[in-house]
Design an enzyme around this catalytic site. Structure first.
Site, PDB file in Angstrom:
ATOM      1  N   CYS A   1       0.721  -1.304   0.148  1.00  0.00           N
ATOM      2  CA  CYS A   1      -0.031  -0.014   0.019  1.00  0.00           C
ATOM      3  C   CYS A   1       0.881   1.266  -0.018  1.00  0.00           C
ATOM      4  CB  CYS A   1      -0.894   0.102   1.319  1.00  0.00           C
ATOM      5  SG  CYS A   1       0.123   0.250   2.788  1.00  0.00           S
TER       6      CYS A   1
ATOM      7  N   CYS B   1       1.687  -4.848   8.115  1.00  0.00           N
ATOM      8  CA  CYS B   1       1.376  -3.603   7.977  1.00  0.00           C
ATOM      9  C   CYS B   1      -0.068  -2.872   8.452  1.00  0.00           C
ATOM     10  CB  CYS B   1       1.335  -3.024   6.427  1.00  0.00           C
ATOM     11  SG  CYS B   1       0.795  -1.410   5.844  1.00  0.00           S
TER      12      CYS B   1
ATOM     13  N   CYS C   1      -2.693  -2.131   5.452  1.00  0.00           N
ATOM     14  CA  CYS C   1      -3.095  -3.021   4.351  1.00  0.00           C
ATOM     15  C   CYS C   1      -3.133  -4.702   5.193  1.00  0.00           C
ATOM     16  CB  CYS C   1      -2.787  -2.940   3.029  1.00  0.00           C
ATOM     17  SG  CYS C   1      -0.866  -3.447   3.040  1.00  0.00           S
TER      18      CYS C   1
ATOM     19  N   CYS D   1      12.413  -8.426  12.172  1.00  0.00           N
ATOM     20  CA  CYS D   1      13.298  -9.184  10.759  1.00  0.00           C
ATOM     21  C   CYS D   1      12.284  -9.241   9.818  1.00  0.00           C
ATOM     22  CB  CYS D   1      13.632 -10.540  11.270  1.00  0.00           C
ATOM     23  SG  CYS D   1      14.507 -11.386  10.193  1.00  0.00           S
TER      24      CYS D   1
END
Length: 139
Positions: free
Chosen positions: A55, A101, A104, A124
């Site tokens: 996104c 995220c 999204c 990571c």
């Protein structure tokens, strides 16, 4: 921030498949992991911002990237509070902290409590879930 700026990105599976490369789709939407030492950003030292491949949200900054020796891009903190969300991952017979995220819900990687100061956290991440915008190239 405006409500639009905070709005969740929701797309159909077909839309994700059209917009992402096969590798990005496997990592971001299916929770896959690229092999260690193969991603385009694992050893990158270029200054800039790391954005979500799904996104475009600003997730990490190069100033918090470090060489963890793991073979994946590692950061000691997200770009802003709320840029990423943590989820419990119980796959493969272990319990880990999955990082997605916040906007999204693309799978980014995992966090571990073995990072450097000041946070002690190692984010990571998979290169396939990120897009680096080098400093000076921002629009």
């Amino acid at each position: 921030m405006t409500e639009e700026h905070n709005a969740k990105v929701e797309k159909s599976d077909d839309e994700w498949k059209q917009e992402l490369t096969p590798e990005q789709y496997q990592v971001c939407r299916c929770g896959g992991t690229e092999p260690a030492f193969t991603g385009k950003y694992w050893d990158t030292k270029t200054p800039g911002k790391y954005l979500c491949a799904g996104c475009g949200s600003h997730l990490f900054d190069s100033a918090t990237k470090y060489d963890s020796g793991s073979g994946w891009p590692s950061f000691w903190q997200p770009a802003t509070n709320g840029a990423v969300t943590e989820k419990t991952d119980r796959s493969f017979g272990m319990v880990r902290t999955e990082i997605v995220c916040a906007k999204c819900e693309s799978h980014l990687g995992h966090s571990f409590p073995d990072g450097p100061p000041p946070t002690g956290v190692r984010y990571c991440m998979n290169s396939a879930s990120l897009n680096l915008i080098p400093s000076g190239d921002e629009k």
